[in-house]
Design a protein around this motif. Structure first.
Motif, PDB file in Angstrom:
ATOM      1  N   LYS A 273       0.819  -1.212   0.000  1.00  0.00           N
ATOM      2  CA  LYS A 273       0.000   0.000   0.000  1.00  0.00           C
ATOM      3  C   LYS A 273       0.851   1.260   0.000  1.00  0.00           C
ATOM      4  O   LYS A 273       0.509   2.256  -0.643  1.00  0.00           O
ATOM      5  CB  LYS A 273      -0.952  -0.017   1.200  1.00  0.00           C
ATOM      6  N   LEU A 274       1.975   1.220   0.719  1.00  0.00           N
ATOM      7  CA  LEU A 274       2.866   2.372   0.712  1.00  0.00           C
ATOM      8  C   LEU A 274       3.425   2.617  -0.687  1.00  0.00           C
ATOM      9  O   LEU A 274       3.497   3.762  -1.158  1.00  0.00           O
ATOM     10  CB  LEU A 274       4.005   2.152   1.708  1.00  0.00           C
ATOM     11  N   LEU A 278       2.846   6.041  -2.971  1.00  0.00           N
ATOM     12  CA  LEU A 278       3.955   6.822  -3.526  1.00  0.00           C
ATOM     13  C   LEU A 278       3.945   6.801  -5.057  1.00  0.00           C
ATOM     14  O   LEU A 278       4.267   7.806  -5.700  1.00  0.00           O
ATOM     15  CB  LEU A 278       5.280   6.286  -2.987  1.00  0.00           C
ATOM     16  N   ALA A 279       3.584   5.662  -5.642  1.00  0.00           N
ATOM     17  CA  ALA A 279       3.480   5.599  -7.105  1.00  0.00           C
ATOM     18  C   ALA A 279       2.373   6.524  -7.603  1.00  0.00           C
ATOM     19  O   ALA A 279       2.504   7.152  -8.661  1.00  0.00           O
ATOM     20  CB  ALA A 279       3.217   4.162  -7.545  1.00  0.00           C
ATOM     21  N   MET A 306      -6.652   2.119 -10.503  1.00  0.00           N
ATOM     22  CA  MET A 306      -5.987   0.836 -10.239  1.00  0.00           C
ATOM     23  C   MET A 306      -5.193   0.868  -8.938  1.00  0.00           C
ATOM     24  O   MET A 306      -5.259  -0.057  -8.121  1.00  0.00           O
ATOM     25  CB  MET A 306      -5.074   0.483 -11.412  1.00  0.00           C
ATOM     26  N   LEU A 307      -4.444   1.957  -8.712  1.00  0.00           N
ATOM     27  CA  LEU A 307      -3.687   2.053  -7.463  1.00  0.00           C
ATOM     28  C   LEU A 307      -4.626   2.246  -6.277  1.00  0.00           C
ATOM     29  O   LEU A 307      -4.356   1.758  -5.170  1.00  0.00           O
ATOM     30  CB  LEU A 307      -2.687   3.210  -7.552  1.00  0.00           C
ATOM     31  N   TYR A 312      -7.468  -0.129  -1.365  1.00  0.00           N
ATOM     32  CA  TYR A 312      -8.719  -0.604  -0.755  1.00  0.00           C
ATOM     33  C   TYR A 312      -8.888  -2.120  -0.882  1.00  0.00           C
ATOM     34  O   TYR A 312      -9.995  -2.633  -0.774  1.00  0.00           O
ATOM     35  CB  TYR A 312      -9.912   0.119  -1.383  1.00  0.00           C
ATOM     36  N   ASP A 313      -7.790  -2.794  -1.160  1.00  0.00           N
ATOM     37  CA  ASP A 313      -7.777  -4.265  -1.195  1.00  0.00           C
ATOM     38  C   ASP A 313      -8.749  -4.826  -2.232  1.00  0.00           C
ATOM     39  O   ASP A 313      -9.463  -5.795  -1.984  1.00  0.00           O
ATOM     40  CB  ASP A 313      -8.098  -4.846   0.193  1.00  0.00           C
TER      41      ASP A 313
END
Length: 678
Positions: A273-274, A278-279, A306-307, A312-313
């Motif tokens: 998730k981190l 950052l992406a 998408m990210l 949010y799993d």
């Protein structure tokens, strides 16, 4: 269904008023009420109708929110403004887009918010950069509409881009004031990076590398761009989904696996998730740096969805994520539906998700050796994307790249494995003054891509021309393809029928036998050898568009050399199914009119008719063409001649009332009514 609503709104001949939008709001509320309180069997229909209404409402709201003045006359004089963009025109001239525009003797209320000026002649007086206040003397006019009925509408595109006038200057651009500190800082940063990359890498590879980072293509020659287009590699030049995905994907993978190598962090933070967060921030920075054009905005929305799904799993890449991104873009910027970039990017994404979904558990990984998997992935990806986007590209650009698959297989891996990672490293190392090795790798990668493009473009049959399809072809094709992809069971193959119908309609397309330009100075006539043009010069944009829409790769001088016209340059004539049509132009237009009327059933004048036409003579002059726009001529089964106007809509961007087709009686009936005419 949202797209259907937007498409219906753009196809209207009139500009909807308050009563129309009130009715749409009422329909939207009623359908939502049916969905909320009605029987479940009506829910799909209610959702569909509410989405259609939403699409029409979104399109109308967007058009009225961005409405700005459009220049209503031809202007020649002083032009002052702030540089917000520098690029190149189709003729390879430097082109400036200006805001804060001031025009001599034009009130602020009538002055366009933005104008675009192509720089001709000697232009070495100053170094141009965004944020400068500049001044020149220029010819300006409102953006032109289609060059033929149903053709590409530059006027509409310019309206949604905020352009109220376009033109050119032949005198040097002068600097009135340098950029204000803090103003246009993103564009100035882009210009600084572009010049730095071009200086380090050099030539077309440097211009290509700079375009990948900043979106500015001014450093790439026209020849290199033509080669990329012929090899079906021009998508590598536009900052779109591929670049955004490569950049954010590289950052995501590097951070995720890099954090996993540090036990202290790997055991205490959610590295996945981190890395996604950052992406996402890196993608937003790339969006700002690239100039925030529509293609990049579209790519960022898709990447953000998408990210966000990772945060949010949820599944990062699915049909639902693509649908959500499409809904966001269509509601926020409905005009993107009409653009090839939107259509091609979503078509490719949907095809890739569906294609790899169909292979999951069937072919991979069992049937493909591990060492061959990357090669298979590149070929299969290029094949799927090419099949999905090929018809759209052919419909918009009238070209099919015969060896596009080969070029993409050779170029795309280099883009993904070398060029974009090197670009990220160059950005990270540049503040430390250590970007040179990364830029060297980037330059070698872009040089390889340009070499592939040049080589493939030189192969025989690399480019084949196709005619423009009817307006209904792409919507029918898209709906059929979506049915095949989204439905389940054998009923999905019912979608093949509309797809076959779309290609059948395309194959049976009949181009206009005669086309007349908007100023009456150029006529194109269909012959056995292709469309013959009445002049080798003049109305160049119209000539190029006509030939491309015909699926003809000839240039204007070649088309003008074809047989089809007779007579001198000032009085060109031809015969069409019994109709004798003559075009007159030049200084002696008025004195030639009587002679032309004696010779012809229809006279086209490339000027204003200064005197009354002789009795019984049908004349099309500049005044009539200003009302109708360019004309397409069709001979009907009864021998009559139908003149189809281009201006068939009265919309915010057109500023004119719609014109109806004109039908002229057959020459034999005219002769019976006028026996004195030879």
């Amino acid at each position: 269904m949202i797209a259907v609503g937007i498409g219906l709104w753009f196809s209207l001949r009139f500009e909807p008023g308050p009563w129309h939008y009130g009715g749409l709001l009422l329909a939207f509320g009623i359908t939502l009420g049916v969905y909320r309180f009605g029987p479940e069997v009506l829910h799909p229909l209610a959702i569909a109708l509410s989405c259609v209404a939403l699409g029409m409402l979104a399109a109308g709201a967007r058009a009225h929110l961005i409405e700005a003045p459009i220049l209503g006359f031809r202007y020649y004089g002083a032009v002052e403004g702030r540089v917000i963009s520098i690029d190149r025109s189709q003729s390879d001239m430097i082109r400036l887009t200006l805001d804060h525009v001031v025009l001599a003797r034009v009130s602020p209320a009538r002055t366009p918010a933005r104008v675009r000026v192509s720089l001709h002649g000697e232009q070495g007086a100053m170094t141009l950069e965004p944020g400068q206040i500049v001044m020149t003397t220029a010819h300006l006019s409102a953006p032109e509409g289609p060059v033929e009925p149903g053709g590409f509408d530059f006027q509409r595109m310019a309206f949604f881009d905020g352009l109220g006038a376009v033109g050119y200057t032949r005198v040097p651009v002068l600097l009135l004031a340098p950029p204000v500190p803090g103003a246009q800082w993103i564009n100035r940063l882009r210009a600084y990076i572009r010049t730095g990359v071009e200086a380090r890498v050099g030539g077309d590879p440097g211009g290509f590398a700079a375009a990948l980072v900043t979106g500015d293509r001014a450093g790439i020659s026209r020849a290199a761009q033509d080669n990329l287009r012929a090899a079906n590699l021009s998508h590598l030049l536009a900052i779109s989904g591929l670049h955004m995905a490569l950049l954010t994907g590289f950052i995501f993978a590097t951070l995720r696996y890099g954090l996993a190598l540090i036990p202290v962090l790997a055991l205490r933070v959610n590295a996945k998730k981190l890395a996604a967060a950052l992406a996402l921030m890196a993608g937003a920075a790339y969006l700002a740096l690239s100039g925030g054009n529509v293609a990049t905005e579209r790519a960022f929305v898709m990447v953000a969805v998408m990210l966000g799904a990772i945060l949010y799993d949820r599944r990062a890449l699915s049909m639902r994520s693509v649908a959500l991104a499409a809904c966001v873009l269509l509601v926020a910027q409905p005009e993107t539906l009409m653009e090839p970039g939107f259509q091609m990017s979503f078509a490719a994404t949907v095809a890739l998700i569906a294609g790899y979904g169909a292979l999951r558990g069937r072919l991979l990984p069992a049937a493909v050796p591990g060492w061959l998997t990357p090669v298979f992935a590149v070929v299969f990806t290029s094949l799927l994307a090419g099949v999905a986007t090929g018809p759209i590209a052919a419909a918009h650009f009238n070209r099919i790249a015969g060896y596009g698959l080969v070029a993409n297989v050779l170029a795309v891996p280099v883009m993904g494995l070398a060029v974009m990672p090197a670009a990220v490293l160059a950005g990270v190392l540049a503040p430390l003054g250590l970007a040179s090795p990364a830029l060297w790798i980037m330059g070698k990668g872009t040089a390889w891509i340009l070499w592939v493009a040049q080589s493939v473009a030189g192969w025989e049959g690399a480019v084949r021309a196709v005619p423009s399809p009817p307006a209904t072809v792409l919507p029918i094709l898209a709906l059929g393809a979506l049915w095949v992809i989204l439905w389940r069971g054998k009923l999905r193959f019912a979608g093949v029928a509309p797809m076959a119908l779309a290609f059948g309609l395309w194959a049976m397309i009949e181009r206009p036998p005669v086309l007349i330009s908007g100023d009456g100075k150029l006529i194109g006539v269909t012959t056995v050898a292709g469309r013959a043009l009445s002049a080798p010069k003049g109305a160049g944009f119209a000539a190029r568009q006509w030939l491309e829409n015909d699926g003809d790769m000839a240039d204007q001088p070649t088309a003008a050399a074809r047989g089809g016209f007779d007579g001198p340059a000032t009085m060109r004539g031809f015969t069409l199914a019994g109709w004798r049509i003559v075009q007159i132009k030049g200084k002696e237009t008025q004195t030639q009119l009587s002679e032309a009327c004696q010779l012809a059933d229809l006279v086209v004048i490339g000027a204003k008719l200064g005197v009354d036409a002789p009795k019984g003579c049908t004349v099309i002059d500049e005044t009539r063409l200003r009302r109708t726009g360019p004309l397409a001529l069709w001979v009907q089964t009864d021998g009559s001649l139908k003149l189809m106007p281009t201006k068939t809509q009265s919309r915010l961007w057109s500023g004119s009332r719609p014109e109806k087709p004109i039908v002229l009686a057959s020459p034999s009936l005219q002769a019976a009514a006028n026996p004195l005419k030879p």
